[in-house]
Design an enzyme around this catalytic site. Sequence first.
Site, PDB file in Angstrom:
ATOM      1  CB  SER A 126      -1.142  -0.180   1.146  1.00 38.26           C
ATOM      2  OG  SER A 126      -1.693   1.357   1.820  1.00 38.26           O
ATOM      3  CE1 TYR A 151      -3.965  -2.741   5.653  1.00 35.52           C
ATOM      4  CE2 TYR A 151      -3.072  -0.347   5.193  1.00 35.52           C
ATOM      5  CZ  TYR A 151      -3.699  -1.517   4.948  1.00 35.52           C
ATOM      6  OH  TYR A 151      -3.970  -2.070   3.657  1.00 35.52           O
ATOM      7  CE  LYS A 155      -1.899  -4.730   3.729  1.00 42.05           C
ATOM      8  NZ  LYS A 155      -1.335  -5.560   2.873  1.00 42.05           N
TER       9      LYS A 155
HETATM   10  P1  NAD Z   1     -11.297  -6.914   0.845  1.00 37.28           P
HETATM   11  O1  NAD Z   1     -11.004  -6.743   2.231  1.00 37.28           O
HETATM   12  O2  NAD Z   1     -12.231  -6.686   0.777  1.00 37.28           O
HETATM   13  O3  NAD Z   1     -10.174  -8.028   1.286  1.00 37.28           O
HETATM   14  C1  NAD Z   1      -9.798  -9.218   1.728  1.00 37.28           C
HETATM   15  C2  NAD Z   1      -9.963 -10.410   2.202  1.00 37.28           C
HETATM   16  O4  NAD Z   1      -8.905 -10.977   3.142  1.00 37.28           O
HETATM   17  C3  NAD Z   1     -11.357 -10.354   2.619  1.00 37.28           C
HETATM   18  O5  NAD Z   1     -12.362 -10.814   1.327  1.00 37.28           O
HETATM   19  C4  NAD Z   1     -11.489 -10.730   3.530  1.00 37.28           C
HETATM   20  O6  NAD Z   1     -12.231 -11.565   3.893  1.00 37.28           O
HETATM   21  C5  NAD Z   1      -9.929 -11.787   3.997  1.00 37.28           C
HETATM   22  N1  NAD Z   1      -9.060 -12.247   4.724  1.00 37.28           N
HETATM   23  C6  NAD Z   1      -8.731 -11.180   6.023  1.00 37.28           C
HETATM   24  N2  NAD Z   1      -7.529 -12.080   7.287  1.00 37.28           N
HETATM   25  C7  NAD Z   1      -7.989 -13.266   6.477  1.00 37.28           C
HETATM   26  C8  NAD Z   1      -7.665 -14.557   7.569  1.00 37.28           C
HETATM   27  N3  NAD Z   1      -6.543 -14.422   7.875  1.00 37.28           N
HETATM   28  N4  NAD Z   1      -7.338 -15.626   6.233  1.00 37.28           N
HETATM   29  C9  NAD Z   1      -8.498 -15.639   4.965  1.00 37.28           C
HETATM   30  N5  NAD Z   1      -9.012 -14.702   4.641  1.00 37.28           N
HETATM   31  C10 NAD Z   1      -8.828 -13.570   5.217  1.00 37.28           C
HETATM   32  O7  NAD Z   1     -10.211  -5.651   0.895  1.00 37.28           O
HETATM   33  P2  NAD Z   1      -9.024  -5.597  -0.434  1.00 37.28           P
HETATM   34  O8  NAD Z   1      -9.937  -3.955  -0.827  1.00 37.28           O
HETATM   35  O9  NAD Z   1      -9.365  -6.666  -1.573  1.00 37.28           O
HETATM   36  O10 NAD Z   1      -7.565  -5.311  -0.005  1.00 37.28           O
HETATM   37  C11 NAD Z   1      -6.750  -6.146  -0.636  1.00 37.28           C
HETATM   38  C12 NAD Z   1      -5.548  -6.581  -0.057  1.00 37.28           C
HETATM   39  O11 NAD Z   1      -4.977  -5.070  -1.067  1.00 37.28           O
HETATM   40  C13 NAD Z   1      -5.566  -6.107   1.934  1.00 37.28           C
HETATM   41  O12 NAD Z   1      -4.240  -6.389   1.993  1.00 37.28           O
HETATM   42  C14 NAD Z   1      -5.055  -4.479   1.371  1.00 37.28           C
HETATM   43  O13 NAD Z   1      -4.107  -4.418   2.803  1.00 37.28           O
HETATM   44  C15 NAD Z   1      -4.205  -4.411   0.397  1.00 37.28           C
HETATM   45  N6  NAD Z   1      -4.473  -3.051   0.240  1.00 37.28           N
HETATM   46  C16 NAD Z   1      -5.833  -2.453   0.085  1.00 37.28           C
HETATM   47  C17 NAD Z   1      -6.124  -1.065  -0.489  1.00 37.28           C
HETATM   48  C18 NAD Z   1      -7.710  -0.689  -0.502  1.00 37.28           C
HETATM   49  O14 NAD Z   1      -7.812   0.768   0.179  1.00 37.28           O
HETATM   50  N7  NAD Z   1      -9.060  -0.704  -0.262  1.00 37.28           N
HETATM   51  C19 NAD Z   1      -4.869  -0.148  -0.927  1.00 37.28           C
HETATM   52  C20 NAD Z   1      -4.253  -0.443  -0.598  1.00 37.28           C
HETATM   53  C21 NAD Z   1      -3.249  -1.795   0.027  1.00 37.28           C
HETATM   54  C1  WQD Z   2      -9.389   8.990   1.093  1.00 38.41           C
HETATM   55  C2  WQD Z   2     -10.009  10.943   0.930  1.00 38.41           C
HETATM   56  C3  WQD Z   2     -10.526  11.446   3.639  1.00 38.41           C
HETATM   57  C4  WQD Z   2     -13.583   9.665   4.296  1.00 38.41           C
HETATM   58  C5  WQD Z   2      -6.870   4.380   2.864  1.00 38.41           C
HETATM   59  C6  WQD Z   2      -5.931   4.334   3.904  1.00 38.41           C
HETATM   60  C7  WQD Z   2      -4.417   3.589   2.817  1.00 38.41           C
HETATM   61  C8  WQD Z   2      -5.068   2.932   1.645  1.00 38.41           C
HETATM   62  C9  WQD Z   2      -6.857   3.482   1.491  1.00 38.41           C
HETATM   63  C10 WQD Z   2      -4.560   0.177   2.427  1.00 38.41           C
HETATM   64  C11 WQD Z   2      -8.889  11.626   2.525  1.00 38.41           C
HETATM   65  C12 WQD Z   2     -11.488  12.440   2.472  1.00 38.41           C
HETATM   66  C13 WQD Z   2     -12.597  10.008   3.403  1.00 38.41           C
HETATM   67  C14 WQD Z   2     -14.775  10.540   3.995  1.00 38.41           C
HETATM   68  C15 WQD Z   2     -13.416  12.476   3.879  1.00 38.41           C
HETATM   69  N1  WQD Z   2      -5.795   1.763   1.720  1.00 38.41           N
HETATM   70  N2  WQD Z   2     -13.105  11.658   2.914  1.00 38.41           N
HETATM   71  N3  WQD Z   2     -15.046  12.036   3.936  1.00 38.41           N
HETATM   72  O1  WQD Z   2      -7.033   7.681   3.901  1.00 38.41           O
HETATM   73  O2  WQD Z   2      -6.379   7.983   1.707  1.00 38.41           O
HETATM   74  O3  WQD Z   2      -6.418   5.283   2.421  1.00 38.41           O
HETATM   75  O4  WQD Z   2      -6.998   3.241   1.809  1.00 38.41           O
HETATM   76  O5  WQD Z   2      -3.869   0.283   2.101  1.00 38.41           O
HETATM   77  O6  WQD Z   2      -3.985   2.653   3.618  1.00 38.41           O
HETATM   78  O7  WQD Z   2      -5.665   4.832   4.425  1.00 38.41           O
HETATM   79  O8  WQD Z   2      -9.003   7.037   1.393  1.00 38.41           O
HETATM   80  O9  WQD Z   2     -11.013   6.675   0.644  1.00 38.41           O
HETATM   81  O10 WQD Z   2     -10.373   7.077   3.721  1.00 38.41           O
HETATM   82  O11 WQD Z   2      -9.738   8.682   2.005  1.00 38.41           O
HETATM   83  O12 WQD Z   2     -13.371  13.342   3.365  1.00 38.41           O
HETATM   84  O13 WQD Z   2     -15.899   9.637   4.471  1.00 38.41           O
HETATM   85  O14 WQD Z   2     -11.061  11.246   1.338  1.00 38.41           O
HETATM   86  O15 WQD Z   2     -10.226  12.151   4.672  1.00 38.41           O
HETATM   87  O16 WQD Z   2      -8.359  12.524   2.273  1.00 38.41           O
HETATM   88  P1  WQD Z   2      -6.847   7.352   2.580  1.00 38.41           P
HETATM   89  P2  WQD Z   2     -10.312   7.141   2.244  1.00 38.41           P
END
Ligand code: NAD
Ligand code: WQD
Length: 340
Positions: A126, A151, A155
């Site tokens: 991330s 969190y 990562k």
């Molecule tokens: P998500 O929650 O939709 O998917 C993650 C899945 O992992 C879920 O379905 C959950 O049930 C499963 N899971 C969690 N712990 C588990 C375990 N111990 N055993 C089996 N299954 C398990 O999230 P996503 O948005 O699809 O994210 C996928 C990956 O990408 C994650 O590693 C997340 O940290 C990373 N990521 C997401 C974002 C984002 O904003 N969505 C941004 C950066 C990184």
């Molecule tokens: C985006 C912008 C908020 C909600 C998060 C994790 C990051 C990554 C992606 C996993 C920010 C603003 C949001 C609301 C708002 N995930 N906002 N009103 O915080 O950039 O990133 O998700 O790895 O690690 O921190 O994403 O979508 O929460 O926010 O104004 O109700 O929207 O302040 O500026 P963020 P977000």
Amino acid sequence: MSKKVLVTGGTGYIGSHTIIDLIENGFTPISVDNGVNSMASILDQVSSITGITVEHYNIDLCDFAKTEQIFKEHEITGVIHFAALKAVGESVEQPLRYFKNNIDSLLTVLELSQKYQVKAFIFSSSCTVYGDVLSSPVTEETPMQEAASPYGRTKQIGEQIISDTLAHQNKLKAVLLRYFNPAGAHTSGLLGEAPSTPAANLVPVITETAIGKRESMSIFGTDYDTRDGSCIRDYIHVMDLAHAHTLALQHILSGKQDQPVDIYNLGIGQGATVLEVIKAFEETTQIKLNYQIAPRRPGDIMAIFANYDKAKEKLGWNPKYKIQDIMRTAWVWEQKRTKL
Ligand code: NAD
Ligand code: WQD
């Protein structure tokens, strides 16, 4: 024979979209998920889109013996490790749960990947690993700052574990993909984000407000030093993101990666402010959103967006969707999801 790819977190948001991209590119995905933040029934949507029924295991990846069973039953060529808990605020309240789940599951899957001679390992990292950056765009070389949450630290630690584990061998190669802000839904209208826990990310908050699940929404701060005072992020369409996983996998399997571990930023390289995102939603859907200006959200950084030249040059990745596509597909999915 089609190569088998184990997709952990396969019923989650990014995992389910990646399963479709893998199928479209000739792989056989196998899904594993414990359902902590998703439902296995999402694979019915995948099946409607692809015509393929994906084999799925309902297993907690912290359970080594159960997870090993999958590796015994299938010859796995690649692993894409999405499974993790991802709610930043929750991780501050429950740090041990986050460390235990995200690190234990990674250790299990990584150890089994080595033991069963998997060739490629893709890890969901991330942009949060960069911490509070001083300037953007960030490249893969931009130094990491202190993680803003447990969190984020899972990562950073996850990346380190993979790098240390694979440093002195050349059988298993890994790619660490640093996603910026994934958003939007599948263009078929049949699949999108369907979390079991309440959404906190901007785009689902917008669509939930528009459909009336929330009365109104807050903009967290308009007093930042940006062009309109609200925070800047790099929103990347989930289908572009999904395809990058297939490309990373193909890159390793075709022998093009020399070093054991490589890292790529995945964003579109353009920052959008919160107010711009809201405007894009209102213009795309012709719906007026009910929002108010609220104080800054603790832990938010002012601005971050990606330089993705490396993914473009080495993986041939060219993101094609824009913020308007994100809004349109997210809105179509919100309406569909409400009826499911
Ligand atoms: P998500 O929650 O939709 O998917 C993650 C899945 O992992 C879920 O379905 C959950 O049930 C499963 N899971 C969690 N712990 C588990 C375990 N111990 N055993 C089996 N299954 C398990 O999230 P996503 O948005 O699809 O994210 C996928 C990956 O990408 C994650 O590693 C997340 O940290 C990373 N990521 C997401 C974002 C984002 O904003 N969505 C941004 C950066 C990184
Ligand atoms: C985006 C912008 C908020 C909600 C998060 C994790 C990051 C990554 C992606 C996993 C920010 C603003 C949001 C609301 C708002 N995930 N906002 N009103 O915080 O950039 O990133 O998700 O790895 O690690 O921190 O994403 O979508 O929460 O926010 O104004 O109700 O929207 O302040 O500026 P963020 P977000």
